[in-house]
Write a protein that holds these residues in place. Structure first.
Motif, PDB file in Angstrom:
ATOM      1  N   LEU A 122      -5.081   1.008  -4.809  1.00  0.00           N
ATOM      2  CA  LEU A 122      -4.781   1.559  -3.769  1.00  0.00           C
ATOM      3  C   LEU A 122      -6.456   1.697  -2.746  1.00  0.00           C
ATOM      4  O   LEU A 122      -6.001   1.304  -1.330  1.00  0.00           O
ATOM      5  CB  LEU A 122      -4.585   3.023  -3.840  1.00  0.00           C
ATOM      6  N   GLN A 123      -7.412   1.836  -3.534  1.00  0.00           N
ATOM      7  CA  GLN A 123      -8.180   2.201  -2.601  1.00  0.00           C
ATOM      8  C   GLN A 123      -9.039   0.334  -1.859  1.00  0.00           C
ATOM      9  O   GLN A 123      -9.427  -0.126  -0.743  1.00  0.00           O
ATOM     10  CB  GLN A 123      -9.565   2.483  -3.791  1.00  0.00           C
ATOM     11  N   ILE A 183       1.922   6.339  -7.016  1.00  0.00           N
ATOM     12  CA  ILE A 183       1.010   7.305  -7.932  1.00  0.00           C
ATOM     13  C   ILE A 183       1.258   9.001  -7.641  1.00  0.00           C
ATOM     14  O   ILE A 183       1.350  10.014  -8.939  1.00  0.00           O
ATOM     15  CB  ILE A 183      -0.888   7.111  -7.022  1.00  0.00           C
ATOM     16  N   VAL A 184       1.786   8.897  -6.837  1.00  0.00           N
ATOM     17  CA  VAL A 184       2.731  10.219  -6.585  1.00  0.00           C
ATOM     18  C   VAL A 184       3.235  10.629  -7.656  1.00  0.00           C
ATOM     19  O   VAL A 184       3.419  11.838  -8.661  1.00  0.00           O
ATOM     20  CB  VAL A 184       3.110  10.334  -4.959  1.00  0.00           C
ATOM     21  N   LYS A 214       0.859   3.865  -2.858  1.00  0.00           N
ATOM     22  CA  LYS A 214       1.408   5.071  -2.956  1.00  0.00           C
ATOM     23  C   LYS A 214       1.640   6.409  -3.287  1.00  0.00           C
ATOM     24  O   LYS A 214       1.004   7.055  -4.005  1.00  0.00           O
ATOM     25  CB  LYS A 214       0.829   5.682  -1.437  1.00  0.00           C
ATOM     26  N   ASP A 215       3.145   6.080  -3.089  1.00  0.00           N
ATOM     27  CA  ASP A 215       4.404   6.085  -3.505  1.00  0.00           C
ATOM     28  C   ASP A 215       4.575   6.356  -5.075  1.00  0.00           C
ATOM     29  O   ASP A 215       4.333   7.717  -5.767  1.00  0.00           O
ATOM     30  CB  ASP A 215       6.031   5.901  -2.661  1.00  0.00           C
ATOM     31  N   TYR A 258       0.642  -1.338   0.251  1.00  0.00           N
ATOM     32  CA  TYR A 258      -0.589  -0.335  -0.127  1.00  0.00           C
ATOM     33  C   TYR A 258       0.507   1.943   0.188  1.00  0.00           C
ATOM     34  O   TYR A 258       0.517   1.798  -0.890  1.00  0.00           O
ATOM     35  CB  TYR A 258      -0.862  -0.058   1.637  1.00  0.00           C
ATOM     36  N   LEU A 259       2.389   1.587   1.540  1.00  0.00           N
ATOM     37  CA  LEU A 259       2.466   2.780   1.174  1.00  0.00           C
ATOM     38  C   LEU A 259       3.555   2.276  -0.247  1.00  0.00           C
ATOM     39  O   LEU A 259       3.643   3.966  -1.102  1.00  0.00           O
ATOM     40  CB  LEU A 259       4.272   2.134   1.973  1.00  0.00           C
ATOM     41  N   GLU A 307      -4.789   3.697  -8.920  1.00  0.00           N
ATOM     42  CA  GLU A 307      -5.737   4.539  -7.801  1.00  0.00           C
ATOM     43  C   GLU A 307      -6.867   3.230  -7.168  1.00  0.00           C
ATOM     44  O   GLU A 307      -7.282   3.195  -6.454  1.00  0.00           O
ATOM     45  CB  GLU A 307      -6.370   5.441  -8.194  1.00  0.00           C
ATOM     46  N   GLU A 366      -7.076  -0.466   1.042  1.00  0.00           N
ATOM     47  CA  GLU A 366      -7.028   0.370   1.802  1.00  0.00           C
ATOM     48  C   GLU A 366      -9.276   0.128   2.392  1.00  0.00           C
ATOM     49  O   GLU A 366      -8.694  -0.837   3.729  1.00  0.00           O
ATOM     50  CB  GLU A 366      -7.870   2.204   1.260  1.00  0.00           C
TER      51      GLU A 366
END
Length: 258
Positions: free
Chosen positions: A243-244, A70-71, A67-68, A63-64, A240, A247
């Motif tokens: 990622l959802q 996607i940024v 997330k990176d 997940y982390l 994305e 979560e």
């Protein structure tokens, strides 16, 4: 507990004066079997708990990483979009002026746009946590749908996008673009806007902004930027959505544990 059972059983045997060692031995066997079954059950429970804990830790690490990623993808998308807009403005400026030689203000604007359109793009991502999970056994992810999506994302989707981008932006193409750029443009030392000095493209050497060489240079960058943007437009929504989903799974695990 087994010792207590033995004492109770011995008292019953002595009171009844049965002296039946067969029943005593059978009782011992039953107690041993019960003890083994309890031990196995406890061991299975511990292993299941450890597996769930490991799954939760690795999914959080993925997940982390995601997330990176996607940024990074969004930053790339902004740069690619800026390059695409620069190319469109260049074409619009050249199309609006039929004269071969442009006014100085227009030339300066074109020089800046040309510089903006030739920024290098590097597609990269972090699959470290996924590879660690995969080496330990991807089947430890108990959610079948999530497991399939993780495998598709990291083992197919991302590598394929990277490969396709590399084909478009291979070493031969980059070398050809660089050699053409050196022939067409002047370079000088400039600040990149973040306090870092470097050698950057500054201005077009010639007067003919509609020369075939320059138009070919613009077209190549237009194709490269368009391809990069198309690939990002496919990979970003998928990342994305994954990622959802991660979560939601992690949130459900937290509720169960609490």
């Amino acid at each position: 507990m087994l010792g207590l059972f033995r004492k109770i059983r011995m008292n019953i045997v002595l009171k009844n004066k049965a002296g039946n060692y067969f029943r005593y031995a059978l009782g011992e066997i039953v107690l041993v079997v019960i003890g083994i079954l309890i031990a196995l059950q406890i061991n299975t429970w511990n292993e299941t708990r450890k597996a769930k804990q490991f799954e939760r830790i690795m999914l959080h690490e993925i997940y982390l990483n995601l997330k990176d990623d996607i940024v990074t993808f969004k930053m790339l998308d902004q740069r690619v979009t800026a390059g695409d807009q620069a190319i469109k403005q260049i074409i619009k400026l050249l199309a609006s002026d039929q004269a071969v030689q442009l006014e100085q203000a227009t030339q300066q604007k074109l020089d800046q746009l040309l510089s903006d359109s030739t920024v290098a793009y590097l597609f990269s991502y972090n699959r470290g946590a996924f590879d660690a999970l995969k080496s330990s056994g991807i089947e430890k992810v108990q959610n079948d749908e999530l497991r399939s999506r993780l495998v598709f994302h990291y083992d197919y989707s991302l590598p394929r996008v990277k490969e396709l981008i590399q084909i478009t932006n291979n070493e031969i193409t980059r070398q050809a673009d660089t050699e053409l750029a050196w022939r067409l443009f002047n370079y000088k030392i400039k600040d990149d806007g973040e306090g870092n000095l470097g050698v950057y493209m500054d201005s077009y050497k010639g007067d003919d902004y509609k020369s075939q060489q320059l138009l070919r240079f613009i077209k190549r960058h237009q194709n490269r930027i368009g391809h990069f943007r198309f690939r990002l437009s496919r990979i970003l929504p998928n990342a994305e959505a994954l990622l959802q989903e991660l979560e939601q799974v992690l949130a459900q695990e937290l509720e169960i544990n609490n």
